[in-house]
Design an enzyme around this catalytic site. Structure first.
Site, PDB file in Angstrom:
ATOM      1  N   GLY A  28       0.805  -1.216   0.000  1.00 37.68           N
ATOM      2  CA  GLY A  28       0.000   0.000   0.000  1.00 37.68           C
ATOM      3  C   GLY A  28       0.834   1.259   0.000  1.00 37.68           C
ATOM      4  O   GLY A  28       2.013   1.243  -0.340  1.00 37.68           O
ATOM      5  N   ALA A  29       0.191   2.389   0.379  1.00 38.82           N
ATOM      6  CA  ALA A  29       0.829   3.713   0.285  1.00 38.82           C
ATOM      7  C   ALA A  29       1.388   3.874  -1.131  1.00 38.82           C
ATOM      8  O   ALA A  29       2.559   4.190  -1.330  1.00 38.82           O
ATOM      9  CB  ALA A  29       1.906   3.893   1.347  1.00 38.82           C
ATOM     10  N   LEU A  30       0.530   3.644  -2.109  1.00 42.23           N
ATOM     11  CA  LEU A  30       0.965   3.516  -3.494  1.00 42.23           C
ATOM     12  C   LEU A  30       1.451   4.837  -4.089  1.00 42.23           C
ATOM     13  O   LEU A  30       1.002   5.922  -3.724  1.00 42.23           O
ATOM     14  CB  LEU A  30      -0.181   2.961  -4.347  1.00 42.23           C
ATOM     15  CG  LEU A  30      -0.751   1.609  -3.907  1.00 42.23           C
ATOM     16  CD1 LEU A  30      -1.815   1.148  -4.897  1.00 42.23           C
ATOM     17  CD2 LEU A  30       0.332   0.557  -3.758  1.00 42.23           C
ATOM     18  N   HIS A  34       4.457   1.964  -8.164  1.00 38.97           N
ATOM     19  CA  HIS A  34       3.516   0.844  -8.091  1.00 38.97           C
ATOM     20  C   HIS A  34       2.584   0.831  -9.304  1.00 38.97           C
ATOM     21  O   HIS A  34       2.299  -0.223  -9.879  1.00 38.97           O
ATOM     22  CB  HIS A  34       2.665   0.938  -6.823  1.00 38.97           C
ATOM     23  CG  HIS A  34       3.433   0.817  -5.553  1.00 38.97           C
ATOM     24  ND1 HIS A  34       3.580   1.861  -4.673  1.00 38.97           N
ATOM     25  CD2 HIS A  34       4.095  -0.235  -5.004  1.00 38.97           C
ATOM     26  CE1 HIS A  34       4.280   1.463  -3.633  1.00 38.97           C
ATOM     27  NE2 HIS A  34       4.620   0.198  -3.816  1.00 38.97           N
ATOM     28  N   GLN A  58       7.534  -9.279   8.162  1.00 42.14           N
ATOM     29  CA  GLN A  58       8.789  -8.853   7.555  1.00 42.14           C
ATOM     30  C   GLN A  58       9.370  -7.607   8.213  1.00 42.14           C
ATOM     31  O   GLN A  58      10.380  -7.079   7.746  1.00 42.14           O
ATOM     32  CB  GLN A  58       8.616  -8.631   6.054  1.00 42.14           C
ATOM     33  CG  GLN A  58       7.762  -7.438   5.653  1.00 42.14           C
ATOM     34  CD  GLN A  58       7.507  -7.426   4.163  1.00 42.14           C
ATOM     35  OE1 GLN A  58       6.791  -8.261   3.622  1.00 42.14           O
ATOM     36  NE2 GLN A  58       8.098  -6.462   3.458  1.00 42.14           N
ATOM     37  N   LYS A 146      13.910  -1.468  -7.256  1.00 40.38           N
ATOM     38  CA  LYS A 146      14.432  -0.692  -6.118  1.00 40.38           C
ATOM     39  C   LYS A 146      14.764  -1.626  -4.960  1.00 40.38           C
ATOM     40  O   LYS A 146      15.750  -1.444  -4.259  1.00 40.38           O
ATOM     41  CB  LYS A 146      13.429   0.372  -5.661  1.00 40.38           C
ATOM     42  CG  LYS A 146      14.013   1.280  -4.560  1.00 40.38           C
ATOM     43  CD  LYS A 146      13.044   2.374  -4.163  1.00 40.38           C
ATOM     44  CE  LYS A 146      11.954   1.838  -3.283  1.00 40.38           C
ATOM     45  NZ  LYS A 146      12.476   1.424  -1.941  1.00 40.38           N
ATOM     46  N   GLN A 150      15.241  -8.151  -2.688  1.00 37.04           N
ATOM     47  CA  GLN A 150      13.956  -8.829  -2.618  1.00 37.04           C
ATOM     48  C   GLN A 150      13.665  -9.559  -3.925  1.00 37.04           C
ATOM     49  O   GLN A 150      13.162 -10.696  -3.916  1.00 37.04           O
ATOM     50  CB  GLN A 150      12.838  -7.823  -2.327  1.00 37.04           C
ATOM     51  CG  GLN A 150      11.448  -8.437  -2.339  1.00 37.04           C
ATOM     52  CD  GLN A 150      10.378  -7.430  -1.964  1.00 37.04           C
ATOM     53  OE1 GLN A 150      10.039  -7.268  -0.800  1.00 37.04           O
ATOM     54  NE2 GLN A 150       9.859  -6.731  -2.954  1.00 37.04           N
ATOM     55  N   SER A 183       7.273   4.496  -0.681  1.00 36.86           N
ATOM     56  CA  SER A 183       6.221   4.861   0.265  1.00 36.86           C
ATOM     57  C   SER A 183       6.793   5.584   1.473  1.00 36.86           C
ATOM     58  O   SER A 183       6.108   6.388   2.109  1.00 36.86           O
ATOM     59  CB  SER A 183       5.478   3.600   0.717  1.00 36.86           C
ATOM     60  OG  SER A 183       4.945   2.914  -0.397  1.00 36.86           O
TER      61      SER A 183
END
Length: 277
Positions: A28-30, A34, A58, A146, A150, A183
């Site tokens: 979220g906090a797109l 995103h 996480q 980024k 991951q 975000s």
């Protein structure tokens, strides 16, 4: 655009569609980064699905979890603007009826860079992404570069566990001044926001030095001195690594891709960035 909060409901709904799925997992906090992932997923598949879930497993620090922005209504409006088809926005209770007992071990990938400073982080990433893959069952999954480490971890998981999913790494989306979209940027004060583009400037300087055949140790010293000259920053790490293995390089890799990766604190906010060449 349809929004679901139940695992059973989103799973059943997608099965009924029987179409190819491009999946974008988010917390979220797109931002535009995103949305670029969703747009690409939409262009390469019959359906675009986005998940919004702030994953507690996480976060290694409770205060970071508490501070993470939660902006579901605004996020949904943004996703609708790019014609996302389905959104899965579960609660923590829906995703974890009990705390997971199993643990992922990604070998060296989880012990360098981010893993060295965020114990258990990639175990949490592996658990939540594998659960989301089983729920959504996408054909392709889209992740921004980024979070380079991951992407490497998810790629390892897909390969080792034989998920029938194609991983699609996507370029970093930057603000006009070079700051990588994140975000976390919205937590910066106006003064800190003005300083934040120095991260990309210093990365570019390091790239030029490495391309000029300077020794990695000299490049590291330059980066450390550059951040030390701006006292508002606290450099956590800077690494010169192989793009695929993330192993540290003693000299520039002339045949493969190099990655310059760093994490730094600014205004109490931890920011990461990288440059691949």
């Amino acid at each position: 655009m349809e929004v679901y909060h139940s695992i059973a409901e989103i799973r059943d709904r997608l099965k009924k569609e029987g179409k190819t799925i491009g999946f974008v997992p988010t917390m979220g906090a797109l931002h535009q980064g995103h949305l670029a992932l969703v747009e690409r997923a939409k262009s390469e598949n019959e359906l675009a699905v986005c998940s919004i879930f702030v994953n507690p497993t996480q976060f290694d620090k409770a205060e970071d979890l508490a501070k993470y922005p939660r902006t579901l209504d605004a996020d949904l409006a943004l996703l609708e603007s790019v014609n996302c088809d389905f959104v899965f926005a579960p609660s923590a209770e829906e995703m974890y009826s009990a705390l997971p007992q199993m643990k992922f071990d990604f070998g060296n990938l989880e012990h360098v860079m981010e893993g060295r400073f965020r114990k258990g982080h990639f175990n949490g990433v592996g658990i939540v992404v594998s659960k989301l893959f089983h729920i959504v069952q996408p054909d392709k999954a889209y992740f921004g570069l980024k979070d380079l480490q991951q992407v490497a971890v998810i790629n390892r998981m897909i390969q080792d566990l034989s998920f029938p999913i194609t991983l699609v790494p996507c370029p970093i989306i930057r603000e006009d001044d070079g700051l990588a979209m994140s975000s976390r940027n919205r937590r910066l004060s106006p003064e800190a926001r003005k300083l934040a583009p120095h991260i990309f400037r210093i990365l570019n300087e390091a790239k030029l030095k490495l391309e000029a055949e300077e020794k990695p140790q000299n490049v590291l010293s330059h980066v450390e001195e550059a951040f030390a000259a701006i006292p508002e920053f606290e450099l956590e790490y800077f690494e010169i690594v192989d793009f695929e293995s993330l192993e540290s390089l003693e000299s520039k890799n002339p045949e493969g891709q190099n990655a310059l990766c760093l994490a730094a604190y600014l205004d109490g906010v931890r920011l990461i960035d990288n440059l691949v060449f």
